[in-house]
Design a protein around this motif. Structure first.
Motif, PDB file in Angstrom:
ATOM      1  N   SER A 365      47.617  35.877  33.035  1.00 25.67           N
ATOM      2  CA  SER A 365      48.430  36.371  33.810  1.00 25.67           C
ATOM      3  C   SER A 365      49.058  37.562  33.883  1.00 25.67           C
ATOM      4  CB  SER A 365      50.145  35.277  34.126  1.00 25.67           C
ATOM      5  OG  SER A 365      49.722  34.290  34.669  1.00 25.67           O
ATOM      6  N   THR A 366      48.626  38.915  32.858  1.00 27.27           N
ATOM      7  CA  THR A 366      49.000  39.999  33.055  1.00 27.27           C
ATOM      8  C   THR A 366      48.537  40.596  33.988  1.00 27.27           C
ATOM      9  OG1 THR A 366      47.409  40.621  31.427  1.00 27.27           O
ATOM     10  CG2 THR A 366      49.920  40.409  30.558  1.00 27.27           C
ATOM     11  N   PHE A 367      47.163  40.256  34.689  1.00 28.15           N
ATOM     12  CA  PHE A 367      46.892  40.910  36.021  1.00 28.15           C
ATOM     13  C   PHE A 367      47.376  40.504  36.969  1.00 28.15           C
ATOM     14  CE2 PHE A 367      43.171  40.571  38.802  1.00 28.15           C
ATOM     15  CZ  PHE A 367      41.805  41.919  38.621  1.00 28.15           C
ATOM     16  N   LYS A 368      48.387  39.612  37.366  1.00 30.12           N
ATOM     17  CA  LYS A 368      49.067  39.164  38.723  1.00 30.12           C
ATOM     18  C   LYS A 368      49.470  40.212  39.555  1.00 30.12           C
ATOM     19  CE  LYS A 368      49.707  34.436  37.812  1.00 30.12           C
ATOM     20  NZ  LYS A 368      51.134  33.086  37.468  1.00 30.12           N
ATOM     21  N   PRO A 369      49.993  41.225  38.480  1.00 29.19           N
ATOM     22  CA  PRO A 369      50.468  42.393  39.031  1.00 29.19           C
ATOM     23  C   PRO A 369      50.121  43.377  39.896  1.00 29.19           C
ATOM     24  CG  PRO A 369      51.654  42.361  37.072  1.00 29.19           C
ATOM     25  CD  PRO A 369      50.796  41.447  36.677  1.00 29.19           C
ATOM     26  N   VAL A 370      48.447  43.381  38.922  1.00 24.58           N
ATOM     27  CA  VAL A 370      47.474  43.821  40.062  1.00 24.58           C
ATOM     28  C   VAL A 370      46.914  43.556  41.293  1.00 24.58           C
ATOM     29  CG1 VAL A 370      45.028  44.430  39.712  1.00 24.58           C
ATOM     30  CG2 VAL A 370      45.931  44.769  37.866  1.00 24.58           C
ATOM     31  N   VAL A 371      47.220  41.763  41.375  1.00 22.58           N
ATOM     32  CA  VAL A 371      47.013  41.522  42.909  1.00 22.58           C
ATOM     33  C   VAL A 371      48.390  41.675  43.605  1.00 22.58           C
ATOM     34  CG1 VAL A 371      46.690  39.354  43.719  1.00 22.58           C
ATOM     35  CG2 VAL A 371      45.450  39.711  41.052  1.00 22.58           C
ATOM     36  N   LEU A 372      49.192  41.553  43.456  1.00 24.16           N
ATOM     37  CA  LEU A 372      50.507  42.492  43.797  1.00 24.16           C
ATOM     38  C   LEU A 372      50.394  43.463  44.662  1.00 24.16           C
ATOM     39  CD1 LEU A 372      53.574  41.451  44.853  1.00 24.16           C
ATOM     40  CD2 LEU A 372      53.801  42.309  43.114  1.00 24.16           C
ATOM     41  N   ALA A 373      50.524  44.175  43.701  1.00 21.28           N
ATOM     42  CA  ALA A 373      49.764  45.992  43.590  1.00 21.28           C
ATOM     43  C   ALA A 373      48.976  46.285  45.232  1.00 21.28           C
ATOM     44  CB  ALA A 373      49.875  46.837  42.862  1.00 21.28           C
ATOM     45  N   ALA A 374      47.593  45.226  44.457  1.00 17.49           N
ATOM     46  CA  ALA A 374      46.777  45.609  46.265  1.00 17.49           C
ATOM     47  C   ALA A 374      47.066  44.810  47.415  1.00 17.49           C
ATOM     48  CB  ALA A 374      45.771  44.395  45.611  1.00 17.49           C
ATOM     49  N   ALA A 375      48.171  43.541  47.543  1.00 17.14           N
ATOM     50  CA  ALA A 375      48.420  43.089  47.960  1.00 17.14           C
ATOM     51  C   ALA A 375      49.487  44.195  48.993  1.00 17.14           C
ATOM     52  CB  ALA A 375      49.268  41.670  48.041  1.00 17.14           C
ATOM     53  N   GLN A 377      49.311  47.016  49.058  1.00 15.99           N
ATOM     54  CA  GLN A 377      48.758  48.413  48.933  1.00 15.99           C
ATOM     55  C   GLN A 377      47.570  48.013  50.927  1.00 15.99           C
ATOM     56  OE1 GLN A 377      46.025  50.346  46.634  1.00 15.99           O
ATOM     57  NE2 GLN A 377      46.025  51.928  48.338  1.00 15.99           N
ATOM     58  N   HIS A 378      46.604  46.696  50.961  1.00 17.94           N
ATOM     59  CA  HIS A 378      45.819  46.870  51.866  1.00 17.94           C
ATOM     60  C   HIS A 378      46.445  45.289  52.303  1.00 17.94           C
ATOM     61  CE1 HIS A 378      42.911  48.675  49.499  1.00 17.94           C
ATOM     62  NE2 HIS A 378      43.243  47.849  48.135  1.00 17.94           N
ATOM     63  N   ARG A 379      47.321  44.771  52.353  1.00 16.34           N
ATOM     64  CA  ARG A 379      48.109  43.341  52.905  1.00 16.34           C
ATOM     65  C   ARG A 379      47.078  42.722  52.302  1.00 16.34           C
ATOM     66  NH1 ARG A 379      50.232  45.397  58.702  1.00 16.34           N
ATOM     67  NH2 ARG A 379      51.323  47.337  58.460  1.00 16.34           N
ATOM     68  N   ALA A 380      47.228  41.116  53.847  1.00 15.71           N
ATOM     69  CA  ALA A 380      47.050  39.919  53.551  1.00 15.71           C
ATOM     70  C   ALA A 380      46.479  39.414  54.321  1.00 15.71           C
ATOM     71  CB  ALA A 380      47.736  39.214  52.560  1.00 15.71           C
ATOM     72  N   VAL A 381      45.313  38.852  54.996  1.00 21.72           N
ATOM     73  CA  VAL A 381      44.747  38.371  55.860  1.00 21.72           C
ATOM     74  C   VAL A 381      45.247  36.346  56.198  1.00 21.72           C
ATOM     75  CG1 VAL A 381      42.522  37.076  57.327  1.00 21.72           C
ATOM     76  CG2 VAL A 381      42.528  39.436  55.920  1.00 21.72           C
ATOM     77  N   GLY A 454      45.676  36.406  46.518  1.00 22.03           N
ATOM     78  CA  GLY A 454      44.627  36.760  46.058  1.00 22.03           C
ATOM     79  C   GLY A 454      43.213  36.580  46.885  1.00 22.03           C
ATOM     80  N   GLU A 455      42.869  35.866  47.256  1.00 22.21           N
ATOM     81  CA  GLU A 455      42.128  34.958  48.129  1.00 22.21           C
ATOM     82  C   GLU A 455      42.390  35.841  50.000  1.00 22.21           C
ATOM     83  OE1 GLU A 455      39.936  33.632  48.289  1.00 22.21           O
ATOM     84  OE2 GLU A 455      39.647  32.693  46.226  1.00 22.21           O
ATOM     85  N   ASP A 456      43.831  35.915  50.173  1.00 22.80           N
ATOM     86  CA  ASP A 456      43.481  36.445  51.249  1.00 22.80           C
ATOM     87  C   ASP A 456      44.152  37.932  51.452  1.00 22.80           C
ATOM     88  OD1 ASP A 456      44.745  33.664  52.222  1.00 22.80           O
ATOM     89  OD2 ASP A 456      47.273  34.383  51.713  1.00 22.80           O
ATOM     90  N   VAL A 457      44.774  38.496  50.239  1.00 22.89           N
ATOM     91  CA  VAL A 457      43.732  40.390  50.113  1.00 22.89           C
ATOM     92  C   VAL A 457      42.809  40.440  50.052  1.00 22.89           C
ATOM     93  CG1 VAL A 457      44.462  42.042  48.343  1.00 22.89           C
ATOM     94  CG2 VAL A 457      46.204  40.064  49.008  1.00 22.89           C
ATOM     95  N   GLY A 458      42.240  39.608  49.129  1.00 24.44           N
ATOM     96  CA  GLY A 458      39.810  39.965  49.371  1.00 24.44           C
ATOM     97  C   GLY A 458      39.406  40.132  48.256  1.00 24.44           C
ATOM     98  N   HIS A 459      39.013  39.812  47.161  1.00 28.68           N
ATOM     99  CA  HIS A 459      38.015  40.109  46.244  1.00 28.68           C
ATOM    100  C   HIS A 459      37.907  41.830  45.654  1.00 28.68           C
ATOM    101  CE1 HIS A 459      35.162  40.322  43.073  1.00 28.68           C
ATOM    102  NE2 HIS A 459      35.814  39.998  42.160  1.00 28.68           N
ATOM    103  N   GLN A 460      37.328  41.575  46.920  1.00 27.57           N
ATOM    104  CA  GLN A 460      36.990  42.990  46.963  1.00 27.57           C
ATOM    105  C   GLN A 460      38.208  44.852  47.143  1.00 27.57           C
ATOM    106  OE1 GLN A 460      34.038  45.022  46.155  1.00 27.57           O
ATOM    107  NE2 GLN A 460      35.333  46.567  45.729  1.00 27.57           N
TER     108      GLN A 460
END
Length: 719
Positions: A365-375, A377-381, A454-460
């Motif tokens: 779960s130390t990766f979750k902040p990366v997902v939050l930062a991506a969301a 920045q890139h928003r979520a579908v 993460g799924e809503d933001v997208g893997h890429q």
């Protein structure tokens, strides 16, 4: 047409004349004076000596003492036409390039004569002029020296790894025998080692190195059969006898404690940034390598690990504690300087793998902040066919255990291990959190909101953010639901570097370990400190930091509150408790700590269940305790520097289906206010459109939960 032909003839003639003139005028230089060889010196960041290495280990011998089969091993592997070519082999150079381009076995593009010339008369620089000179001198050497003299010089000048220069030293370092007692099988390994000495020198202890060495050894023996120097029957006998594993190598006698890991990090960095610095040139010595390592902080990190191990582990009476490994790294957020690492128990204890620089340990779960930062920045579908919606830490997602997850197209994510064929994402408890803010989900390390996010933001998009933070692409896992909660395997060094970007308000300073290199008094280019670059907007990085402060203040990382400073961080524990992490930072220092179990005889991750007498080991426990002890010492005397106040991100959208304003929102809103009471919650409605009021409904309260009471992890989750 005649003019073109005339021009071609003129150019060809001029080139031939130039080459002829160069050949006539070039002279064979004196051999490099071995009396000038010296150790390499490594320095701490304060200029004091960290370590020395590189003393030359060579015993020159006549080629007649090398068994004929061993001589032919090298000829078969490096230059089958040795006895017939003039010293250079243009077809061999072209053939080597083609083979490597096709992914076949590594083959040298240089003849034995050329390698002898490079080792004995020239330097290791990768320039066209040096290569041209090598070809000319090799041609003259080929005409002026006997093949036996050339082969003797080559075998005495090759570098084999393990600080062994020449085949006599190699025979003793790898097999403990004089060269006269080597057989064809052992010789095939040594012929293989010349190609990748820094890897094959670990063939006794590193399974990956052994596998690659075994493949190359087998290829050399096959070449011996092909050129008629071994019969198929002899080859079969060597195969039946098995790979000639080298004897154990104990380099560490002169590199105590963490020194071996520090030296290896510095060597690897130096070689990666200057192609003229090779295993061979380092073995010949003459380098002064100035590192970024802080002597006092390195000692403090080792002390912290030792103290916590002594207090929490009992390997003498608890078998599960015997194979526990710790890795840690500390990075300066402003500059990227690697200030300290903890790589393991040390070379002196036969532990050669650097736990701080290893890949293969999932970060959880130390990766979750990366997902939050991506969301952010890139928003979520949030709804198929609609544009991405803004996300803030106050956005709400379903935190219940066992929910189904949808992709951006609205399809349920599948799971062939689930009886229904669909993924039912699991948390660490069956608690019904209801729809909770991403802030709350981060604090309590609830998985389901971050998998769906993460799924809503997208893997890429998440990969893009991870790479911007400095995580290497080869450490990032393939697309899956588990990717968003930490199946990737960056090293402790890279995780400390990624979090340091949050600490520096989005400026990434790539971690580095070498500040300056000189060789025989001359400063080498290429070691300027990496310039910080903007990886994330400051508003996004500072909001992530604000969320991670809550993890320490009232979430799964409360043990780190003992630091008594303004700090942010995140815990991480993986499926089946195979690793536990704590990564945290202040404004001045970012540090990661990882705990895992690995039996040296069977190098694969084992469960941490039972370690330290605990039923379950979380990142908020032993790793956080090590982190806190180290950071207390490392930051002593420095001011408690506050993080910047996070800028407002505006209103964010909620996951579709989120109930509009429940009574528990009062509790959530308290978590979403700054200390001065300013509201940053930015909550939106269930459709993803911002700012609509709604009705109050009942949802469960969001009380923190003690990580030690949580049940065992299950499929598709990381704490």
């Amino acid at each position: 047409m005649r003019q073109l032909l005339a021009l071609f003839v003129f150019c060809f003639g001029a080139t031939t004349a130039a080459v002829g003139y160069a050949f006539a005028t070039v002279t064979i230089p004196d051999p490099n004076p071995r009396t000038l060889l010296q150790n390499n010196v490594y320095y701490w960041s304060d200029g004091t000596v960290l370590a020395t290495d590189g003393s030359v280990n060579r015993q020159n011998i006549p080629v007649s003492q090398v068994p004929a089969d061993v001589r032919w091993d090298f000829i078969a592997a490096e230059n089958a036409s040795f006895y017939s070519d003039p010293g250079i082999d243009p077809q061999g150079i072209l053939r080597a390039v083609v083979h490597m381009a096709q992914g076949d076995s590594v083959q040298s593009g240089s003849t034995i004569t050329q390698q002898f010339v490079k080792n004995t008369y020239l330097d290791q620089s990768q320039t066209a002029s040096r290569k041209f000179k090598e070809l000319l001198i090799s041609t003259k050497i080929g005409a002026g020296m006997s093949k036996q003299q050339i082969l003797q010089g080559y075998l005495n000048s090759c570098f084999f790894g393990r600080q062994a220069n020449g085949i006599q030293a190699a025979a003793r370092m790898y097999y403990g025998v004089p060269v006269q007692k080597l057989n064809a099988s052992q010789g095939a390994f040594l012929a293989a080692a010349v190609n990748e000495p820094s890897l094959f020198q670990h063939a006794d202890s590193d399974p990956a190195a052994k596998a690659k060495a075994k493949a190359r050894w087998s290829w050399v023996l096959d070449r011996m059969v092909k050129i008629g120097r071994l019969t198929p029957e002899q080859r079969a006998r060597y195969a039946a006898a098995g790979f000639p594993t080298p004897r154990k190598w104990t380099l560490g006698s002169g590199l105590p404690g963490q020194t071996g890991y520090l030296v290896q990090l510095a060597r690897s960095y130096a070689q990666a940034h200057d192609r003229s610095i090779t295993d061979g040139s380092l073995s010949r010595g003459g380098y002064q390598i100035h590192t970024t390592f802080d002597r006092k902080r390195t000692a403090a990190l080792a002390r912290a690990v030792a103290k916590v191990r002594a207090q929490r582990l009992d390997p003498a009476h608890r078998a599960v504690d015997r194979d526990v490994q710790v890795g840690a790294s500390s990075v300066d957020p402003k500059t990227g300087r690697i200030l300290a690492v903890y790589g393991g128990s040390g070379y002196g204890h036969a532990h050669y793998s650097d736990n701080a620089d290893t890949t293969g340990v999932p970060v959880g779960s130390t990766f979750k902040p990366v997902v939050l930062a991506a969301a952010l920045q890139h928003r979520a579908v949030l709804k198929p066919g609609e544009p991405p919606a803004p996300i803030t830490p106050a956005s709400k997602f379903n935190g219940d255990d066992g929910i189904k997850i949808k992709d951006q197209q609205g399809n349920y994510v599948t799971d062939d291990k689930d009886p229904t064929g669909l993924l039912h994402q699991r948390n660490d408890t069956r608690r019904r959190w209801g729809h909770i803010t991403l802030r709350k989900a981060m604090e309590q390390s609830v998985n389901t909101p971050y998998v769906q996010l993460g799924e809503d933001v997208g893997h890429q998009n998440v990969v893009s953010t991870a790479q911007a933070l400095g995580l290497r692409s080869d450490s990032l896992a393939a697309p899956s639901a588990g990717f968003y909660i930490g199946t990737s395997t960056p090293s402790a060094i890279r995780m400390a570097g990624a979090y340091s970007t949050f600490a520096a308000s989005g400026m990434r300073a790539t971690p580095y370990s070498v500040a300056k290199v000189t060789h025989n008094g001359s400063v080498l280019p290429g070691f300027t400190a990496p310039a910080p670059v903007r990886a994330l907007p400051a508003a996004i990085a500072d909001n992530v930091t604000d969320v991670l402060r809550g993890v320490i203040a009232k979430g799964t990382g409360t043990k780190a509150k003992a630091l008594g400073r303004t700090a942010a961080g995140k815990t991480g524990t993986t499926d089946d408790f195979r690793s536990a992490w704590f990564v945290g930072y202040t404004r001045q220092l970012s540090t990661s700590v990882v705990l895992f179990r690995e039996d040296p005889a069977h190098p694969q991750l084992q469960s941490l269940v039972g370690v330290g007498g605990l039923q379950k080991v979380f990142g908020g426990d032993i790793p956080a305790e090590i982190w806190t002890r180290y950071m207390s010492d490392a930051l002593a005397g420095l001011p408690d520097t506050p993080f910047p106040s996070p800028a407002s991100l505006g209103r964010g959208a909620n996951e579709p289906g989120t109930p509009t304003h429940s009574r528990s929102d009062d509790h959530h809103k308290k978590d979403d206010k700054k200390d001065d009471g300013t509201d940053r919650s930015g909550g939106g409605d269930r459709t993803g459109k911002a700012g609509r009021p709604g009705k109050w409904t009942d949802t469960p309260p969001d009380a923190p939960e003690d990580p030690a009471t949580l049940p065992k992890c299950r499929h598709h989750k990381c704490r």
